[in-house]
Write a protein that holds these residues in place. Structure first.
Motif, PDB file in Angstrom:
ATOM      1  N   TYR A  70      86.204 -18.015 -20.078  1.00 38.43           N
ATOM      2  CA  TYR A  70      85.723 -18.549 -21.353  1.00 38.43           C
ATOM      3  C   TYR A  70      85.354 -17.365 -22.214  1.00 38.43           C
ATOM      4  CZ  TYR A  70      85.311 -22.513 -18.296  1.00 38.43           C
ATOM      5  OH  TYR A  70      85.588 -23.495 -17.392  1.00 38.43           O
ATOM      6  N   TYR A  71      85.868 -17.333 -23.427  1.00 39.77           N
ATOM      7  CA  TYR A  71      85.577 -16.203 -24.302  1.00 39.77           C
ATOM      8  C   TYR A  71      84.502 -16.601 -25.311  1.00 39.77           C
ATOM      9  CZ  TYR A  71      90.314 -15.527 -22.626  1.00 39.77           C
ATOM     10  OH  TYR A  71      91.435 -15.462 -21.862  1.00 39.77           O
ATOM     11  N   GLY A  72      84.060 -15.618 -26.050  1.00 39.27           N
ATOM     12  CA  GLY A  72      83.184 -15.919 -27.180  1.00 39.27           C
ATOM     13  C   GLY A  72      81.727 -15.819 -26.819  1.00 39.27           C
ATOM     14  N   GLY A  73      80.954 -16.738 -27.312  1.00 40.60           N
ATOM     15  CA  GLY A  73      79.509 -16.588 -27.188  1.00 40.60           C
ATOM     16  C   GLY A  73      79.090 -15.505 -28.154  1.00 40.60           C
ATOM     17  N   LEU A  74      77.797 -15.234 -28.217  1.00 39.49           N
ATOM     18  CA  LEU A  74      77.310 -14.267 -29.189  1.00 39.49           C
ATOM     19  C   LEU A  74      77.777 -12.858 -28.852  1.00 39.49           C
ATOM     20  CD1 LEU A  74      73.709 -15.565 -29.895  1.00 39.49           C
ATOM     21  CD2 LEU A  74      75.717 -15.629 -31.388  1.00 39.49           C
ATOM     22  N   SER A  75      77.849 -12.549 -27.570  1.00 42.44           N
ATOM     23  CA  SER A  75      78.217 -11.194 -27.164  1.00 42.44           C
ATOM     24  C   SER A  75      79.719 -10.954 -27.320  1.00 42.44           C
ATOM     25  CB  SER A  75      77.826 -10.962 -25.709  1.00 42.44           C
ATOM     26  OG  SER A  75      78.597 -11.815 -24.886  1.00 42.44           O
ATOM     27  N   GLY A  76      80.520 -12.040 -27.320  1.00 44.34           N
ATOM     28  CA  GLY A  76      81.965 -11.872 -27.352  1.00 44.34           C
ATOM     29  C   GLY A  76      82.516 -11.489 -25.992  1.00 44.34           C
ATOM     30  N   ASP A  77      81.617 -11.418 -24.995  1.00 46.47           N
ATOM     31  CA  ASP A  77      82.064 -11.071 -23.645  1.00 46.47           C
ATOM     32  C   ASP A  77      82.827 -12.221 -23.026  1.00 46.47           C
ATOM     33  OD1 ASP A  77      81.005  -8.605 -23.749  1.00 46.47           O
ATOM     34  OD2 ASP A  77      79.253  -9.028 -22.491  1.00 46.47           O
ATOM     35  N   VAL A  78      83.540 -11.915 -21.950  1.00 50.90           N
ATOM     36  CA  VAL A  78      84.248 -12.968 -21.240  1.00 50.90           C
ATOM     37  C   VAL A  78      83.390 -13.409 -20.052  1.00 50.90           C
ATOM     38  CG1 VAL A  78      85.566 -11.349 -19.832  1.00 50.90           C
ATOM     39  CG2 VAL A  78      86.423 -13.639 -20.185  1.00 50.90           C
ATOM     40  N   ASP A  79      83.303 -14.715 -19.876  1.00 54.81           N
ATOM     41  CA  ASP A  79      82.601 -15.263 -18.724  1.00 54.81           C
ATOM     42  C   ASP A  79      83.667 -15.884 -17.827  1.00 54.81           C
ATOM     43  OD1 ASP A  79      80.719 -16.093 -16.976  1.00 54.81           O
ATOM     44  OD2 ASP A  79      80.028 -17.784 -18.178  1.00 54.81           O
ATOM     45  N   VAL A  80      83.689 -15.472 -16.581  1.00 54.46           N
ATOM     46  CA  VAL A  80      84.724 -15.942 -15.688  1.00 54.46           C
ATOM     47  C   VAL A  80      84.135 -16.907 -14.674  1.00 54.46           C
ATOM     48  CG1 VAL A  80      86.297 -15.232 -13.852  1.00 54.46           C
ATOM     49  CG2 VAL A  80      86.192 -13.952 -15.973  1.00 54.46           C
ATOM     50  N   LYS A  81      84.775 -18.048 -14.542  1.00 55.51           N
ATOM     51  CA  LYS A  81      84.310 -19.038 -13.578  1.00 55.51           C
ATOM     52  C   LYS A  81      85.305 -19.099 -12.428  1.00 55.51           C
ATOM     53  CE  LYS A  81      82.982 -23.821 -13.050  1.00 55.51           C
ATOM     54  NZ  LYS A  81      83.555 -25.131 -13.388  1.00 55.51           N
ATOM     55  N   ILE A  82      84.783 -18.952 -11.227  1.00 60.29           N
ATOM     56  CA  ILE A  82      85.646 -19.044 -10.047  1.00 60.29           C
ATOM     57  C   ILE A  82      85.710 -20.506  -9.626  1.00 60.29           C
ATOM     58  CG2 ILE A  82      85.985 -18.315  -7.655  1.00 60.29           C
ATOM     59  CD1 ILE A  82      84.419 -15.783  -8.397  1.00 60.29           C
ATOM     60  N   GLU A  83      86.866 -21.117  -9.842  1.00 57.45           N
ATOM     61  CA  GLU A  83      87.042 -22.530  -9.470  1.00 57.45           C
ATOM     62  C   GLU A  83      87.279 -22.627  -7.963  1.00 57.45           C
ATOM     63  OE1 GLU A  83      86.613 -24.618 -11.897  1.00 57.45           O
ATOM     64  OE2 GLU A  83      87.265 -23.647 -13.752  1.00 57.45           O
ATOM     65  N   THR A  84      88.110 -21.730  -7.442  1.00 55.98           N
ATOM     66  CA  THR A  84      88.355 -21.646  -6.001  1.00 55.98           C
ATOM     67  C   THR A  84      88.308 -20.174  -5.633  1.00 55.98           C
ATOM     68  OG1 THR A  84      89.887 -23.498  -6.209  1.00 55.98           O
ATOM     69  CG2 THR A  84      89.942 -22.286  -4.137  1.00 55.98           C
ATOM     70  N   ASP A  85      87.481 -19.842  -4.662  1.00 53.24           N
ATOM     71  CA  ASP A  85      87.341 -18.433  -4.288  1.00 53.24           C
ATOM     72  C   ASP A  85      88.272 -18.091  -3.118  1.00 53.24           C
ATOM     73  OD1 ASP A  85      86.432 -15.848  -4.262  1.00 53.24           O
ATOM     74  OD2 ASP A  85      84.320 -16.354  -3.998  1.00 53.24           O
ATOM     75  N   LEU A  86      88.513 -16.812  -2.941  1.00 50.05           N
ATOM     76  CA  LEU A  86      89.239 -16.311  -1.773  1.00 50.05           C
ATOM     77  C   LEU A  86      88.471 -16.711  -0.524  1.00 50.05           C
ATOM     78  CD1 LEU A  86      90.116 -12.528  -2.109  1.00 50.05           C
ATOM     79  CD2 LEU A  86      91.670 -14.375  -1.505  1.00 50.05           C
ATOM     80  N   ASN A  87      89.186 -17.055   0.541  1.00 50.49           N
ATOM     81  CA  ASN A  87      88.491 -17.432   1.780  1.00 50.49           C
ATOM     82  C   ASN A  87      88.574 -16.326   2.824  1.00 50.49           C
ATOM     83  OD1 ASN A  87      91.129 -17.591   2.444  1.00 50.49           O
ATOM     84  ND2 ASN A  87      91.063 -19.628   3.342  1.00 50.49           N
ATOM     85  N   MET A  88      88.695 -15.072   2.344  1.00 45.59           N
ATOM     86  CA  MET A  88      88.762 -13.946   3.278  1.00 45.59           C
ATOM     87  C   MET A  88      88.103 -12.731   2.645  1.00 45.59           C
ATOM     88  SD  MET A  88      92.755 -13.939   2.496  1.00 45.59           S
ATOM     89  CE  MET A  88      93.433 -12.883   3.736  1.00 45.59           C
ATOM     90  N   SER A  89      87.702 -11.798   3.484  1.00 51.20           N
ATOM     91  CA  SER A  89      87.038 -10.598   2.990  1.00 51.20           C
ATOM     92  C   SER A  89      88.068  -9.581   2.493  1.00 51.20           C
ATOM     93  CB  SER A  89      86.209  -9.979   4.108  1.00 51.20           C
ATOM     94  OG  SER A  89      85.786  -8.692   3.712  1.00 51.20           O
ATOM     95  N   VAL A  90      87.749  -8.904   1.397  1.00 47.29           N
ATOM     96  CA  VAL A  90      88.637  -7.844   0.898  1.00 47.29           C
ATOM     97  C   VAL A  90      88.064  -6.463   1.205  1.00 47.29           C
ATOM     98  CG1 VAL A  90      89.655  -9.247  -0.948  1.00 47.29           C
ATOM     99  CG2 VAL A  90      87.594  -7.884  -1.424  1.00 47.29           C
ATOM    100  N   LYS A  91      86.943  -6.432   1.923  1.00 48.48           N
ATOM    101  CA  LYS A  91      86.282  -5.153   2.204  1.00 48.48           C
ATOM    102  C   LYS A  91      87.231  -4.189   2.906  1.00 48.48           C
ATOM    103  CE  LYS A  91      81.929  -3.233   3.837  1.00 48.48           C
ATOM    104  NZ  LYS A  91      82.207  -2.108   2.939  1.00 48.48           N
ATOM    105  N   ASP A  92      87.336  -2.995   2.323  1.00 48.30           N
ATOM    106  CA  ASP A  92      88.201  -1.923   2.850  1.00 48.30           C
ATOM    107  C   ASP A  92      89.686  -2.292   2.919  1.00 48.30           C
ATOM    108  OD1 ASP A  92      85.963  -0.281   3.172  1.00 48.30           O
ATOM    109  OD2 ASP A  92      85.519  -1.177   5.129  1.00 48.30           O
ATOM    110  N   ARG A  93      90.080  -3.270   2.134  1.00 51.05           N
ATOM    111  CA  ARG A  93      91.491  -3.691   2.135  1.00 51.05           C
ATOM    112  C   ARG A  93      92.186  -3.288   0.835  1.00 51.05           C
ATOM    113  NH1 ARG A  93      92.688  -7.767   5.810  1.00 51.05           N
ATOM    114  NH2 ARG A  93      94.816  -7.168   5.282  1.00 51.05           N
ATOM    115  N   HIS A  94      93.492  -3.062   0.937  1.00 57.82           N
ATOM    116  CA  HIS A  94      94.310  -2.913  -0.261  1.00 57.82           C
ATOM    117  C   HIS A  94      94.579  -4.323  -0.779  1.00 57.82           C
ATOM    118  CE1 HIS A  94      95.141   1.303   0.608  1.00 57.82           C
ATOM    119  NE2 HIS A  94      95.392   0.950   1.859  1.00 57.82           N
ATOM    120  N   VAL A  95      94.392  -4.515  -2.090  1.00 62.17           N
ATOM    121  CA  VAL A  95      94.615  -5.840  -2.675  1.00 62.17           C
ATOM    122  C   VAL A  95      95.698  -5.743  -3.742  1.00 62.17           C
ATOM    123  CG1 VAL A  95      93.589  -7.706  -4.030  1.00 62.17           C
ATOM    124  CG2 VAL A  95      92.253  -6.629  -2.213  1.00 62.17           C
ATOM    125  N   LEU A  96      96.641  -6.674  -3.672  1.00 64.00           N
ATOM    126  CA  LEU A  96      97.701  -6.761  -4.681  1.00 64.00           C
ATOM    127  C   LEU A  96      97.600  -8.143  -5.328  1.00 64.00           C
ATOM    128  CD1 LEU A  96     100.300  -5.643  -6.027  1.00 64.00           C
ATOM    129  CD2 LEU A  96     101.582  -6.679  -4.126  1.00 64.00           C
TER     130      LEU A  96
END
Ligand code: IMP
Ligand code: MG
Length: 179
Positions: A70-96
């Motif tokens: 969602y864009y806008g708001g007073l700051s103009g920043d983007v707010d991101v909503k995670i509808e479905t999250d990853l079900n695994m850890s990315v710690k120390d992993r290469h991510v593509l």
């Protein structure tokens, strides 16, 4: 049937096949011996990611996220909503990350920041389409299928009002479809 709604083909089936071959060669060289997590951003990634991964000749794991911004708001920043999250850890992993299209780049920037915050070793992006003219943040995908002008396209994952994702190529909709 869907063909009737398309004004012009922007990336044909044959062109998509060439793009998949080129990207898979590059990725197979760069990720040899690495076993990355390929993270698809739903729902647009589905045809592209499915076709691309079958051509990748290295070990990988697969995950998905569904993120809306969602864009806008007073700051103009983007707010991101995670509808479905990853079900695994990315710690120390290469991510593509696999995306259908990069436009403003805001959604991806937020997702990249989040995955790095969670400890990913590195986060790279493969996108079928790039619309650099739409960019609002400094972001350059590492792997780009094809660069297109600032036009609204559908097909091969990309939707208009939830539809046309199943079109087997990328095209421009006829103007009367919008009205
Ligand atoms: P952005 O880069 O944060 O602006 O968001 C990119 C997202 O907007 C993509 O993942 C698509 O879901 C959507 N999008 C951008 N351009 C198009 C288009 O031409 N057709 C369909 N969806 C688009
Ligand atoms: Mg998307």
């Amino acid at each position: 049937m869907l063909d009737r709604d398309i004004e012009k083909v922007v990336v044909s089936k044959d062109e998509i096949e060439d793009i998949l071959l080129r990207l898979s060669k590059e990725l197979t060289e760069d990720y040899a011996g690495k076993t990355p997590i390929m993270v698809g951003l739903l729902k647009g990634c589905i045809p592209f990611m499915s076709d691309l991964m079958k051509k990748l000749d290295f070990h990988l794991e697969v995950g998905y996220m569904d993120v809306s911004s969602y864009y806008g708001g007073l700051s103009g920043d983007v707010d991101v909503k995670i509808e479905t999250d990853l079900n695994m850890s990315v710690k120390d992993r290469h991510v593509l990350i696999a995306e259908d299209i990069v436009d403003s780049g805001r959604t991806l920037t937020a997702v990249i920041r989040l995955l790095k915050h969670r400890g990913a070793k590195d986060v790279k992006v493969v996108t079928l389409l790039d619309k650099p003219e739409g960019r609002k943040v400094d972001l350059k995908p590492e792997y780009i299928g094809v660069t297109i002008p600032k036009v609204f396209v559908v097909g091969y994952g990309l939707d208009y009002d939830g539809r046309y994702r199943n079109l087997p190529y990328v095209g421009l909709l006829k103007p009367e479809i919008y009205s």
